[in-house]
Every structure is written in C-alpha cells, then in structure tokens.
Design an enzyme around this catalytic site. Structure first.
Site, mmCIF file in Angstrom:
data_model
loop_
_atom_site.group_PDB
_atom_site.id
_atom_site.type_symbol
_atom_site.label_atom_id
_atom_site.label_comp_id
_atom_site.label_asym_id
_atom_site.label_seq_id
_atom_site.Cartn_x
_atom_site.Cartn_y
_atom_site.Cartn_z
ATOM 1 N N MET A 1 43.338 -67.788 36.753
ATOM 2 C CA MET A 1 44.534 -67.551 37.562
ATOM 3 C C MET A 1 44.155 -66.845 38.866
ATOM 4 S SD MET A 1 46.702 -68.879 35.460
ATOM 5 C CE MET A 1 48.291 -68.410 36.091
ATOM 6 N N ASP B 1 53.606 -72.345 25.032
ATOM 7 C CA ASP B 1 53.627 -71.658 26.322
ATOM 8 C C ASP B 1 53.922 -72.627 27.459
ATOM 9 O OD1 ASP B 1 53.202 -69.143 25.341
ATOM 10 O OD2 ASP B 1 51.034 -69.141 25.679
ATOM 11 N N GLU C 1 19.292 -107.835 6.748
ATOM 12 C CA GLU C 1 20.171 -106.798 7.277
ATOM 13 C C GLU C 1 21.601 -106.945 6.776
ATOM 14 O OE1 GLU C 1 19.294 -104.043 9.000
ATOM 15 O OE2 GLU C 1 17.288 -104.770 8.487
ATOM 16 N N LYS D 1 56.094 -67.428 29.259
ATOM 17 C CA LYS D 1 54.869 -66.659 29.523
ATOM 18 C C LYS D 1 54.040 -67.263 30.645
ATOM 19 C CE LYS D 1 53.816 -63.531 27.593
ATOM 20 N NZ LYS D 1 54.149 -62.177 28.083
ATOM 21 N N GLY E 1 44.570 -73.442 26.697
ATOM 22 C CA GLY E 1 43.153 -73.092 26.608
ATOM 23 C C GLY E 1 42.766 -72.663 25.215
ATOM 24 N N ASP E 2 42.112 -71.505 25.111
ATOM 25 C CA ASP E 2 41.717 -70.933 23.825
ATOM 26 C C ASP E 2 42.580 -69.703 23.554
ATOM 27 O OD1 ASP E 2 39.199 -70.763 21.744
ATOM 28 O OD2 ASP E 2 40.001 -68.794 22.253
ATOM 29 N N PRO F 1 42.726 -77.139 28.048
ATOM 30 C CA PRO F 1 43.066 -76.903 29.459
ATOM 31 C C PRO F 1 44.170 -77.798 30.001
ATOM 32 C CG PRO F 1 41.082 -78.213 29.298
ATOM 33 C CD PRO F 1 41.454 -77.848 27.892
ATOM 34 N N THR G 1 38.529 -73.807 26.596
ATOM 35 C CA THR G 1 39.061 -72.910 27.613
ATOM 36 C C THR G 1 38.882 -73.496 29.014
ATOM 37 O OG1 THR G 1 39.093 -70.612 28.355
ATOM 38 C CG2 THR G 1 36.923 -71.577 27.917
ATOM 39 N N ALA G 2 39.738 -73.064 29.947
ATOM 40 C CA ALA G 2 39.789 -73.663 31.283
ATOM 41 C C ALA G 2 38.458 -73.561 32.019
ATOM 42 C CB ALA G 2 40.891 -73.002 32.103
ATOM 43 N N ILE H 1 41.137 -66.127 24.494
ATOM 44 C CA ILE H 1 40.717 -65.805 25.868
ATOM 45 C C ILE H 1 41.962 -65.675 26.726
ATOM 46 C CG2 ILE H 1 39.416 -66.568 27.887
ATOM 47 C CD1 ILE H 1 37.475 -67.929 26.069
#
Length: 475
Positions: free
Chosen positions: A389, A254, A29, A276, A308-309, A231, A337-338, A312
C-alpha cells in the site's frame, strides 16, 4: 420444448476384479500403460508377451506382475474377468479381441474402438473412492484434462476418510434416525471436523470428532478458516482455499478480494462484505471478530477471505485470538502475497546471490516519525524491501531512505493490481519514487519493491516513473 437427452453408447459401471485374473496381451508401451493402470486395482494381473520390451520386463519384476513369455494363444484367456489387447499389432489385437468375445470375456483393444466392449476411463483414485472419466474413445486427451481438474478438487486424504466412514456405518444406523438426521451426520462427517482431522493426518482426533458428532445427533460445530485469497487473480488461489470455499456456509470477505474469487464459493453460501479498505471501513475489526465468532457459534462453516496471505498485514492475529477466546475451531490457509505476485509480474528476483540475501515486508507507515525503523536499516544493508500500500507514502519512504544513506540510484519497481490483467507497472530509481504520489489514477492496491536486486527485473512492459517526476527534497 426441451431437447431429447443425448444417450450414452457406453454405460459406466464399476466391475469387481478383486483376486480375479485380468490379462494384458502385448509386450510394448501400450501394454505397459494399461498394466500400470491396472495395478491400481486388486486384480491378478498377467501380461502375455513372447518378447516384452526391457522397460516392461523391469517394471513387471519391480511390481510383482507375472509375464507369460509365450506366443499368444486363446488358452491364455481362460477364466479372465477382463482382457486388454495392447500389442500394437492390428492382426494380434483383432485375434485376441475375437477370442475374448467368443469366450464371453469383455475386451478392450487399445486405440481400436471398433473392437472394444468397454473403454478404459481416465481414473482419479482415492480408494475406495474412484472417479472415472470416459469419452467412449473419442477424446482421451480431453478425459485426461478433466481428470486433472478433478484431481485438484479431491484431497488425497479422501480415501482414508471414506474408510473411516465404513467403520461408523453400523453405529450410525443403530443410533441415528433415518432421513434428515443421518444425512446431516454424513454431510458433516465428510465436510466437517472428522474430515479436517483426517486431512491433518490425525485419525485419533477424527474418531473423537465422529463420536462427538454422533452424540450431537449430527449437529455441526462451527469452524472458521482464515483463507488467503491471493493477490487478485483467481487462478492463484490454492487448491485448499478453493475446496473450503465450495464447502463454506458463509464467506466473509475483504474489499480487496475480487468478486471473481468470491464467486468461486458455493452458490448458496451467504456472502458478507467486511470492507477494511483504506478510507472505506464498512466494519471495524472488533465487529468482524464478533461476526465470525457469532457465525461459528451457529454451527456454520465460515471462510474469512483475506487478500493476499492472512498472516501478512491481514490482522489475522486479532481474529485468531478472538476465535481462541471463544473456543471456536479454526485454521489458516496461506495465500500468495502481493509481493510475490509483483515480483513475478516483473520477473524480478527478490533474492539474488551476491546482491540480496534477505527480504523485508513492510507497510512503511512506521516512517511517520523521525526515527528510522529497523527495516530501513536492513534496506541500506542490501535487503530487498517490499512496501505494501505504498502510493500515499512514496515520497516519505524515498526521503527517509535517501537521508539514511541508501543511494538515490537504487532500483525501484511498482505494480498496481499485481497479478491481474489490468495491472499497471512502473520502474525507476529511489529518486523517482515520489512521483508515485502524483498518480491519482492508481486506485488499486500498489506494491513497491526497492533494492539492488530489482535491477535484474524485466522492465519491457513497464513505464518509467521519471515521466512524472516531481522535485525530491531530503531536507
């Protein structure tokens, strides 16, 4: 007073082995592991083993590696560039090491550092680019851990990009001035449009981008990447997102993107908070569109970092349209995403055979009127519904769904700050959901998941919503 530098006992070098014999002594080996590593080079590999294991013999036959089925003799080392003593037998390894040293051939003896002239590094192979990690034999596991981290940082396309660079070296030396202009060209070549084209598998576009870069004397053209920050937890960032953050001149982020994620960018990158967030809009969407276009027109590499994404509920469509209208090069990098993070926190199957075969992502804001939106009809039909949300509209969501026919006993899971260590988790039924509005302490982003599949979640770490239960009116 500064500390004296700690000196290396083994100096790292890259040794030419192209078409030169490299000998591995051993048939088990240890020998197989070294042989596999060596086939990443263009050396003429031979294995000396009078009784090789079946796995080694099969591997050698599949990979065209010559096995000398003879008892080891010093003559087997003649003309070798390197020797690996890998028999697993101390006496044989010592003999092979002594013979190699007597012949002036560098030798490595597996797991016997005292016999080694050199150490085999953990290797990140992006030929012709290679990164070697060594610990002078002190910590092979540590070397492998470091290698894994570097593997994540270097795209698989790096080798193709390096080979393309070789073909441009001559023209760059003829056409571009020495010093700052050439450095600017190569920096943009390896991090700008040619690199992006190679990563996308488009070598023709990469060549056009390189030629354009030469015409512009290495001056960069701007580029915007709309990047999903995930997320919240920084270790859920994708590898591509991390690479782009390290290359960005400017990061526009953001309010919901945690500082720990923003901090993963290049230290000297400009950072601009775009806001935002509900009730706290520091910039309008039109201002953000204008900003990212302006930055790109200055030739900057921009990362527009979105929670997230991006695709979306991230208003990426408006930003991409602004970039298209301005003729700005751009790309989208997906993020976790969340809804997926919330489901993972609850070990909750968003789809479940025989229970739920579809998923709905919604903000729930279209429930302000009297008409029932299509997604609510899907929920009644058995879909799992993820409401982004959702705290401020929890009662309205529950009221409309129950009025439309969804059972008040339908399972519900709620997460504030999904994926983060300080998340808050709640569970209950649709009838319990209005209590969410009373929880003013939930100031982070809230994700609500509704559906029969939610009943299969793990509620051991969550609090019952019914503990704060107001009276629900469906009238």
């Amino acid at each position: 007073m500064s500390r004296p530098a700690v000196k290396l006992n083994a100096f790292p070098i890259f040794m030419r082995v192209e078409n030169r014999p490299v000998i591995v002594v051993g048939g088990g080996e240890e020998a197989l592991a070294k042989a596999r590593l060596l086939t990443q080079s263009s050396a003429e590999l031979a294995i000396v083993a009078d009784n090789p294991t079946e796995s080694l013999a099969e591997w050698a036959a599949e990979n065209g590696v010559h096995v000398v089925r003879e008892a080891y003799d010093a003559a087997h080392l003649a003309g070798a560039a390197l020797v690996f003593a890998a028999s697993g037998e101390e006496a044989l390894d010592r003999l092979a090491a002594a013979d190699a040293r007597a012949a002036g051939i560098p030798v490595n003896a597996v797991d016997r550092p005292e016999l080694c002239d050199f150490f085999t590094p953990a290797l990140v192979n992006r030929a012709p680019v290679a990164v070697a990690i060594g610990t002078e034999g002190a910590g092979p596991v540590l070397a492998q851990m470091i290698r894994a981290r570097i593997e994540q940082l270097l795209p698989l396309s790096l080798g193709r990009l390096a080979r393309l660079a070789v073909s441009y070296r001559g023209i760059v030396e003829r056409v571009l001035s020495k010093g700052a202009v050439r450095r600017r060209f190569w920096k943009e070549f390896f991090a700008g449009a040619p690199a992006r084209a190679i990563e996308a598998g488009d070598e023709e576009r990469a060549a056009r981008a390189a030629a354009d870069l030469i015409r512009r004397q290495g001056l960069a053209s701007g580029h915007v990447a709309l990047v999903g920050a995930g997320p919240g937890a920084e270790d859920l960032l994708t590898l591509r997102a991390q690479r782009l953050l390290m290359e960005a001149d400017t990061i526009v982020y953001d309010a919901l993107v945690p500082e720990a994620v923003v901090a993963m960018g290049r230290r000297d990158a400009e950072r601009i908070a775009a806001g935002k967030r509900k009730g706290c809009h520091s910039k309008s969407q039109a201002e953000i569109n204008t900003l990212i276009v302006s930055l790109a027109r200055q030739g900057k590499r921009v990362v527009r970092l979105k929670s997230g994404d991006p695709l979306i509920f991230g208003r990426a469509g408006e930003e991409m349209q602004a970039l298209r209208d301005a003729g700005i090069s751009h790309e989208v990098v997906p993020g976790v995403t969340a809804a997926f993070a919330a489901a993972a926190n609850f070990a909750l199957p968003l789809t479940l055979r025989g229970v739920a075969s579809s998923i709905v992502f919604t903000t729930g804001h279209d429930l302000k009127g009297n008409a029932l939106p299509d997604w609510a009809k899907l929920a009644i039909g058995g879909a799992t519904v993820a409401v982004y949300m959702g705290r401020s509209i929890a009662a309205e969501v529950a009221r409309h769904l129950i009025r439309a026919g969804l059972s008040p006993d339908t399972a519900v899971a709620v997460v504030e700050n999904a994926s983060l260590g300080h998340r808050a988790m709640f569970h209950g039924t649709l009838a319990d959901l209005p209590s969410l509005q009373e929880r003013a302490e939930l100031t982070g982003p809230v994700m609500t998941i509704i559906g029969d599949a939610v009943a299969g979640a793990d509620f051991s770490r969550s609090e019952p919503l019914a503990a704060h239960q107001p009276v629900l009116s469906v009238a």
